[in-house]
Structures are given as C-alpha cells and as structure tokens.
Motif scaffolding. Structure first.
Motif, PDB file in Angstrom:
ATOM      1  N   ASP A 190       8.951  -2.582 -11.147  1.00 13.83           N
ATOM      2  CA  ASP A 190       8.755  -3.830 -11.885  1.00 13.83           C
ATOM      3  C   ASP A 190       9.038  -5.083 -11.067  1.00 13.83           C
ATOM      4  N   THR A 191       9.742  -4.933  -9.973  1.00 13.61           N
ATOM      5  CA  THR A 191      10.110  -6.091  -9.157  1.00 13.61           C
ATOM      6  C   THR A 191      10.224  -5.684  -7.701  1.00 13.61           C
ATOM      7  N   GLY A 192       9.901  -6.617  -6.816  1.00 14.39           N
ATOM      8  CA  GLY A 192      10.173  -6.393  -5.407  1.00 14.39           C
ATOM      9  C   GLY A 192      11.672  -6.377  -5.162  1.00 14.39           C
ATOM     10  N   VAL A 193      12.085  -5.582  -4.204  1.00 10.53           N
ATOM     11  CA  VAL A 193      13.506  -5.548  -3.828  1.00 10.53           C
ATOM     12  C   VAL A 193      13.643  -5.731  -2.319  1.00 10.53           C
ATOM     13  N   ASP A 194      12.530  -6.028  -1.662  1.00 10.56           N
ATOM     14  CA  ASP A 194      12.537  -6.088  -0.201  1.00 10.56           C
ATOM     15  C   ASP A 194      13.191  -7.349   0.343  1.00 10.56           C
ATOM     16  N   ALA A 195      13.402  -8.332  -0.499  1.00 13.83           N
ATOM     17  CA  ALA A 195      14.045  -9.572  -0.024  1.00 13.83           C
ATOM     18  C   ALA A 195      15.228  -9.916  -0.931  1.00 13.83           C
ATOM     19  N   PHE A 250      15.968 -12.291 -15.326  1.00 21.20           N
ATOM     20  CA  PHE A 250      16.318 -12.385 -13.912  1.00 21.20           C
ATOM     21  C   PHE A 250      15.290 -13.211 -13.161  1.00 21.20           C
ATOM     22  N   GLY A 251      15.757 -14.029 -12.236  1.00 27.79           N
ATOM     23  CA  GLY A 251      14.858 -14.647 -11.271  1.00 27.79           C
ATOM     24  C   GLY A 251      14.581 -13.653 -10.169  1.00 27.79           C
ATOM     25  N   ILE A 252      13.359 -13.640  -9.656  1.00 28.76           N
ATOM     26  CA  ILE A 252      13.019 -12.630  -8.659  1.00 28.76           C
ATOM     27  C   ILE A 252      13.087 -13.230  -7.250  1.00 28.76           C
ATOM     28  N   SER A 253      13.039 -12.336  -6.261  1.00 29.87           N
ATOM     29  CA  SER A 253      13.043 -12.747  -4.860  1.00 29.87           C
ATOM     30  C   SER A 253      11.786 -12.188  -4.202  1.00 29.87           C
ATOM     31  N   HIS A 254      11.027 -13.052  -3.543  1.00 30.85           N
ATOM     32  CA  HIS A 254       9.770 -12.680  -2.884  1.00 30.85           C
ATOM     33  C   HIS A 254       8.687 -12.371  -3.921  1.00 30.85           C
ATOM     34  N   PRO A 255       7.932 -13.374  -4.305  1.00 31.75           N
ATOM     35  CA  PRO A 255       6.908 -13.190  -5.334  1.00 31.75           C
ATOM     36  C   PRO A 255       5.892 -12.091  -5.015  1.00 31.75           C
ATOM     37  N   CYS A 256       5.483 -11.944  -3.739  1.00 34.00           N
ATOM     38  CA  CYS A 256       4.394 -11.018  -3.388  1.00 34.00           C
ATOM     39  C   CYS A 256       4.652  -9.609  -3.889  1.00 34.00           C
ATOM     40  N   THR A 257       5.875  -9.127  -3.692  1.00 37.72           N
ATOM     41  CA  THR A 257       6.163  -7.731  -4.043  1.00 37.72           C
ATOM     42  C   THR A 257       6.583  -7.580  -5.506  1.00 37.72           C
ATOM     43  N   THR A 258       6.572  -8.684  -6.255  1.00 38.22           N
ATOM     44  CA  THR A 258       6.731  -8.562  -7.712  1.00 38.22           C
ATOM     45  C   THR A 258       5.367  -8.632  -8.405  1.00 38.22           C
ATOM     46  N   PHE A 259       4.520  -9.547  -7.941  1.00 37.76           N
ATOM     47  CA  PHE A 259       3.182  -9.630  -8.550  1.00 37.76           C
ATOM     48  C   PHE A 259       2.467  -8.284  -8.530  1.00 37.76           C
ATOM     49  N   ASP A 296       0.800  -1.225   0.000  1.00 35.12           N
ATOM     50  CA  ASP A 296       0.000   0.000   0.000  1.00 35.12           C
ATOM     51  C   ASP A 296       0.834   1.276   0.000  1.00 35.12           C
ATOM     52  N   THR A 297       2.097   1.172   0.317  1.00 34.09           N
ATOM     53  CA  THR A 297       2.956   2.351   0.401  1.00 34.09           C
ATOM     54  C   THR A 297       4.387   1.978   0.065  1.00 34.09           C
ATOM     55  N   GLY A 298       5.108   2.913  -0.521  1.00 31.56           N
ATOM     56  CA  GLY A 298       6.539   2.729  -0.682  1.00 31.56           C
ATOM     57  C   GLY A 298       7.224   2.753   0.668  1.00 31.56           C
ATOM     58  N   VAL A 299       8.280   1.993   0.789  1.00 36.16           N
ATOM     59  CA  VAL A 299       9.080   2.010   2.021  1.00 36.16           C
ATOM     60  C   VAL A 299      10.550   2.226   1.682  1.00 36.16           C
ATOM     61  N   ASP A 300      10.832   2.510   0.409  1.00 34.39           N
ATOM     62  CA  ASP A 300      12.219   2.597  -0.033  1.00 34.39           C
ATOM     63  C   ASP A 300      12.900   3.888   0.395  1.00 34.39           C
ATOM     64  N   ALA A 301      12.130   4.864   0.832  1.00 27.42           N
ATOM     65  CA  ALA A 301      12.742   6.124   1.277  1.00 27.42           C
ATOM     66  C   ALA A 301      12.229   6.482   2.664  1.00 27.42           C
ATOM     67  N   GLY A 302      11.980   5.469   3.464  1.00 35.43           N
ATOM     68  CA  GLY A 302      11.500   5.692   4.827  1.00 35.43           C
ATOM     69  C   GLY A 302      10.051   5.275   4.989  1.00 35.43           C
TER      70      GLY A 302
END
Lengths: 421, 421
Positions: free
Chosen positions: B338-343, B389-398, A338-344
């Motif tokens: 375009d892709t999750g980066v959180d994991a 590229f293979g992604i990491s953590h499907p939820c934040t890519t879908f 629901d929100t970006g977290v990449d800048a805080g």
C-alpha cells in the motif's frame, strides 16, 4: 449451510475476467493492443522490456508437488492468494484440490468473492465496520459461502459483535496465537480460554479453531530458527489440544507460510491429528511460483534437516541494457516499479545478446542497486543485451504487474496472468 | 513539423479514461461498486481501510507554486509523469502550462501517447527495437507529436539507426551527461563532441540538446551535497555552452528531480540563458504531490541556503488498528502493498478514534516495520482507531494504487485519481 460448502478436492472454478490488452499493459507487443489477452501469442522476443514472465512448467510442478505433499501429510491447503491476486493462478490452485483460498484484507476477500470464491480464510483480524457488515450479510445470504477470520482481543470481538447483523449466520472465527515481538495474535496463553468463552457466548460468532503464522518468527537461517518454529507449532498444538476438549464439529488449525511446510507436517501431521475432528490448514502462498532467492534460501535451510519440498522458481523478469557508462557497469531498463527488492535484488539467470535470440547463461555479475525504473548490474554486458532475472519474494513482484504472459520452456506464450491489486 | 508542436502555455487536455469502480478497487465503499469513479461521493468515513487519499488543496498549491517558480526563472516544466502515471494529475499539470510530459520507459510513453500527449521527454536511453520502430513511425505520421530521448553511447546510436525507419522524421535526441558512480550518461566529457558529431551525421537522428539528472548525486543532506549538485549543473552548462556554438534552432537543456529546483534556477536560469536559443527544461515529478519525509527533508536542506519552494505534502494513507498484542504495539492493516518504504516509513499525522469521526493529531509514536499487508506502530493506539500517515517518496506509493479519491480539507471526496501502471 444447506448442502454444505464444497469438500476438499472439489473443483471451484473462478470467474476469470476477460481483459483486453491496452497501451497501459507494460511490455506487451504493439501487435497485441486491442486484443483479448487470451488471444495473444508469440514469444519473449515479441514483448517489450521490461517484462515479467511466468514459466509454466515449474508452476505446474509446484502446484502438483504441494498437492501431493498436503495429501501425504493430511494437510488441507488454503493457499494465500494475496501473493499473486491472480484469478488464473488461484483457479489453477482450486483445480489442484485446495480446500479454501486465503486472503489478507477485506478488499481482497471482496475481490475474490466477486470471482466466485466459496471458502475463504481471511488470515487477519477483521475490524473495518463496513467490511464486517458486508461479510455478515454475505454469509447469511449465501449458504454455500464461508469466510473465517481471526480474533485476538476482546476489543476486536466487541467490534465484530457491534457490526454483525443480529440473527444472521454466525461468523466463524479462529483465535490467533502470536509470538512475542511478532505481529498480531495473543501473546498470553492464559488469555485464550476466556477469549474462547467470550466467542462461544456470542450469538453472532462461532469458534472455529486456532490460527498462527510461524513465518513471522525472526532469526538467522540456521537450526536455531527451525527449533523456534517447531517450538511455536507445538505451542499452537497444545492450545488446540486444550480447546478441542469438548469441541463439537470440525476444528480448524491453520498455520501458514511457504518457508517451513515440512515442520508443519511434522508437528501437525497425521500423528497429531489421530482421527480427531481437526482440519489442519496450510496457508502457503509463495510456494506456487517460488522464487530464486529468499524462499530458495528457506528450501536450502529445510534440506539440512528434511527431504525438502522440491519447489522450482517460475518467475523471470527480463530487462535490457540501456547503457554501459563505466567499465563493468550496465544500466538496465527495470527498477523498483517492476520487481520487489525487499528480500534481495533479482538474480541474473540468462542472457540474450543484442540481435540474437539464443538464451545463454548470464555472465558473472550481480545487481547492486535499483532505482524506480533502472537497475545497476556490475558485470560485463553490452548495450542491447537482454537479461532474465529470477526474483526474490513473489508477493512484492506480483503487485508490480497487471498482466503478464505465462511461457513454456522455449519462451512461447502459453497463457496469461492478470493480477487484481 | 507542419504547424509545430503546441507552445508552452497551451493547454493539451488528455483523454482521461472512464473507470467503473469494481470489487478490485481496494478501499472503495461497497455502495460505489458498479458506479463511474467520477460519480463517487462521500467522505473518508465511507471508505474501507487501507485507503490512500490525495488532498486537493496542497496539490493545487504545488501545481501553482511550481508554475510560478518556473515562470520566474525562465524554466520550462516537463513534469516526470512516471511519478504518478495518473491521467488526472498529468491533465492538471498540462492545464498549469507545462511544456511537455516526461516519462521513463517506452511502455509509459505509449500509455500517455494513447491519451493524447503531444510532447514527451523520454528521459532515458531508448534501446528496445520494437519501441524504436513504433516511435519512429509515430513521429513520421504525426506532425504534432514530439518525443525526445537520451543517447549516451555509440552503441546506443547504432541501435537507434538500425531500427528507425529510413526517410522518416528524425528522432530528436539529447546527449545525457552522467556522474561517476551514477546511473546512465556519459562520464568522459571528451566523448561528447564526437557523440554529437555522430548524431549530426545521422539521417534519422537530430541533435536537440543535453540532459542530466542531478538527483542521482549521492551524499548526506548537507552543504556538501548542494555544492556537488551545483558543480554538476555547471558542468552540464559548460557542455551546453560548447555544443551551442554553431547550433541552429532551439537547444534543450534538461535536468530533473524535485530535490534541487532552486539550484537549477540559479545555475541555468535567466542569467545563463541570456537570450540564447536555449530551452531549460525542469523534469521534477514528485513536486506535484510532495511528501512528508524524503522530499520534505530536501525542502529543509534547501531552506538552509535559499528561499525554498514551499511545497506541501498531499498524500495520506489511512489505516486501521487491527490488534494491540503487546503494550505499546499496534498492528495496522496496511503494508508494503500500500505504500513505498524505500525512502522511509510513513509518518503518523492524524488519528480518528474508533466510533468517532473527529480528526485529531496522531499520538506520539512511529512505524517500526512493515510486512506485505501489516504495519507495526510503536505507540498507544486502540483496536479500531484509524490513523492517517504522510508517505515518503510518492513514486513507490502511487504504483500501489489503481484508483483513489482526492479529498478536500474536510475529507469529502472531490475527485478521483487513477494510475496506469
């Protein structure tokens, strides 16, 4: 180019698609399902949580403030629409006299072209063969459409030449100047004259100017960063000075970002322009909604040296407390979806108590973590409380929403924002 | 409940919406615009970049592997559909005999209810008044619809009681057991009997079981983490044992996540179930597409102690090199949009050279940063190269894609995946 593209200040209204609210539009009232989004009324209380809202008054303030700033400093505005990808907000920007719309990818250009965008800056290298062929045809077939793009290598020019239809209207390109350790863009200034020559010698390309992005310059929020940005802008200015010699027609010099517009005005404003055939184009994107943290920090930094542009945060994400499982810990119903977290993390601003509707200041506390669909607030809240958060970095919040309401100061719905990600 | 909800193994086909490809569907071929998504053919080469693709063979493998695993260990599967929010993938899961669909928010439940979902686990506390009233009415009016939700506090029960229509069909609730420092869920086991009693005394609620989420347990990827997860699952088992005494009807015990299904099978499998009226429900979400990094690491960890479920990564994000501005640095055309980066950042797998179509292994190198629309690859690539590229953590890519193609091993389109975020 027939009658030529519309001049700055002319209104180009986009064809804003109609959207019918459906079950998939998260947060919308059940009573709104099946209705046209533009017919939805009510207040924040009528929406489910989580819901993002755009406050109309600060948005309008930002639109007007940036228009005035650009007029005062002889800057043309080409707002980066990739921030919002919203036809409603882009239309409001066009109504405020912007010169062009900036986009980041060929797919984004296609989206806004379909809505009727007439002048676009693709602030990126264009390498996708299918997109190049399409853009070439689009330029050739539509005299009132213009799209600039970047080049920063001979390889890139080769790709453009290979895919552009011969005999078509030339594609206007901007030489991108990068920074060491930065993103795309030429590092070696010595390369620029030969790249420019290569473009000039091409039958399908047209040298239209130079571009850069001072926002990519890394550094702490201090005077050193401002000095580095100033240094970069001066380098770009020198590059433009050199290429301008013997140039005929309008030469575009474009820089971007919403962090340092005052520095752009200082380095590339009327004093430098001196009646030369340059159009200095500012590509700020985040200014339009501003935020409550990352860009707000840049405003604070600018105010140490300038009368900083007084932008106002306009986005609020409202969530609800689901659980208070430990003393001083509240779990809310929104997350990374629901929100970006990449800048805080979002910043707590307001609270509405369970069974209440009065908007109070948020209690002391902060978010300390977000999962996909949950937020962790350290502070005293009660199950059922709603909390309104200011967000950080608009770009990565807009892309989490398809449709959300614009509201007035009393949180009454006064418009709709769709996004086309 | 009339004839009762459909039993495990019965096929419930969702009403998958038709979607017409438009300019706003990033990456789609120009030739596909205006056509039904299900009529789009071609190969990866026909799409713009960036484009996400779902490889069909590993997806089918994962669906079958998890179905077999659950059957072998007497687990009912209620896949967490918030991972994909995709009607096509959820339909495939239903066709593989899952017992229910799990969702995270009332808006998500509404979305899948509209598509025809008949049994749903809302793996979350339900506190939104409007959503509670809707769900109460939906249960009362539709004998073949069931939706479970969590409770973890007296406050939460008060809210449910206030909003549920009196005289309606009771809402089945699961007591959530949390972990210290974790998310929602009761911390103090001593509280559970009184919470259970409070639910039992309610005319609008029905105690249906217990739930938890072992995936929230933090720790390094080592035996200590596995021991902590086992300990948590045993605590949940003890809680279930206690509440089961004197319970009539089916008692649901649900845990979730795609990290530790082997531990769930060990602790809550047939040995523990011993013909008691328990239904142990696994809520794994990410298993269905799996990934190339975060969940792959969990597979590796599991394989140190178990015959680990052999899940296969099925999502690939394809981008194109826009610029090679410094030796050993390539800038690609995708980013955080375009892709999750959180994991972790996407992992390079394949390369197709400019003007080529042969899929080769990616050259050595890795992504070191992502902006909104750009990726930084440290390694040797050439402008125009495409990299998968293979992604990491499907939820934040879908949640970054509205529509993308499923492809066979030769990257021919063989289906479509829409998401309803």
């Amino acid at each position: 180019m027939a009658d030529g593209p519309p001049r700055q200040g002319e209104v180009t209204v986009l064809d804003v698609p109609e959207v019918t609210v459906s079950a998939r539009h998260k947060g919308f009232p059940f009573a709104a399902l099946g209705r046209l989004a533009t017919d939805v009324s009510g207040t924040l209380d009528d929406f489910l949580t989580p819901i993002l809202v755009l406050k109309n008054a600060p948005l309008r303030h930002n639109l007007a403030t940036m228009a005035r700033f650009c007029a005062e400093h002889a800057l043309s505005l080409a707002p980066h629409v990739k921030t919002t990808m919203s036809p409603e907000i882009a239309s409001a920007q066009l109504e405020h006299g912007v010169w062009a719309l900036t986009l980041a990818t060929p797919s984004q250009v296609r989206t806004f072209r379909e809505l009727g965008a007439q002048r676009v800056v693709l602030a990126n290298e264009l390498v996708d063969p299918q997109a190049i062929a399409w853009l070439g045809a689009e330029l050739t077939e539509n005299a009132d459409f213009t799209c600039y793009c970047y080049v920063d290598s001979f390889d890139g020019i080769d790709v453009l030449e290979k895919e552009l239809p011969p005999g078509g209207r030339p594609l206007p390109v901007l030489l991108e100047l990068g920074v060491e350790g930065g993103r795309a863009g030429v590092r070696d200034l010595g390369l620029l004259p030969s790249l420019a020559e290569r473009v000039r010698s091409s039958a399908v390309l047209e040298l239209a100017g130079v571009g850069g992005f001072e926002g990519i310059i890394a550094g702490g929020l201090n005077a050193g960063l401002l000095a580095d940005v100033r240094e970069y802008l001066r380098r770009l200015r020198d590059v433009a000075d050199e290429l301008l010699a013997g140039f005929e027609g309008e030469f575009v010099v474009t820089v971007g970002g919403s962090a340092f517009p005052e520095l752009v005005a200082e380095e590339l404003g009327p004093r430098w322009q001196r009646n030369r055939p340059v159009r200095v184009v500012l590509r700020s994107g985040c200014y339009v909604t501003h935020d409550s943290l990352a860009y707000q920090d840049f405003r604070r930094l600018m105010s140490t040296e300038y009368r900083a542009l007084p932008l106002r945060p306009s986005l609020e994400l409202w969530g609800r407390v689901l659980s208070c499982p430990e003393p001083g810990l509240a779990i809310l119903d929104f997350g990374k979806r629901d929100t970006g977290v990449d800048a805080g993390f979002p910043v707590p601003l307001h609270r509405i108590r369970r069974d209440g509707s009065e908007v109070e200041p948020a209690p002391p506390g902060e978010l300390t973590a977000l999962n996909d669909q949950h937020a962790y607030f350290r502070g005293e809240l009660t199950v059922g409380d709603r909390v309104g958060f200011g967000i950080s970095h608009p770009c990565t919040t807009f892309d989490k929403w398809r449709l959300f309401p614009a509201v007035d100061d009393a949180y009454h719905v006064c418009g709709m924002v769709q996004t086309l990600f």
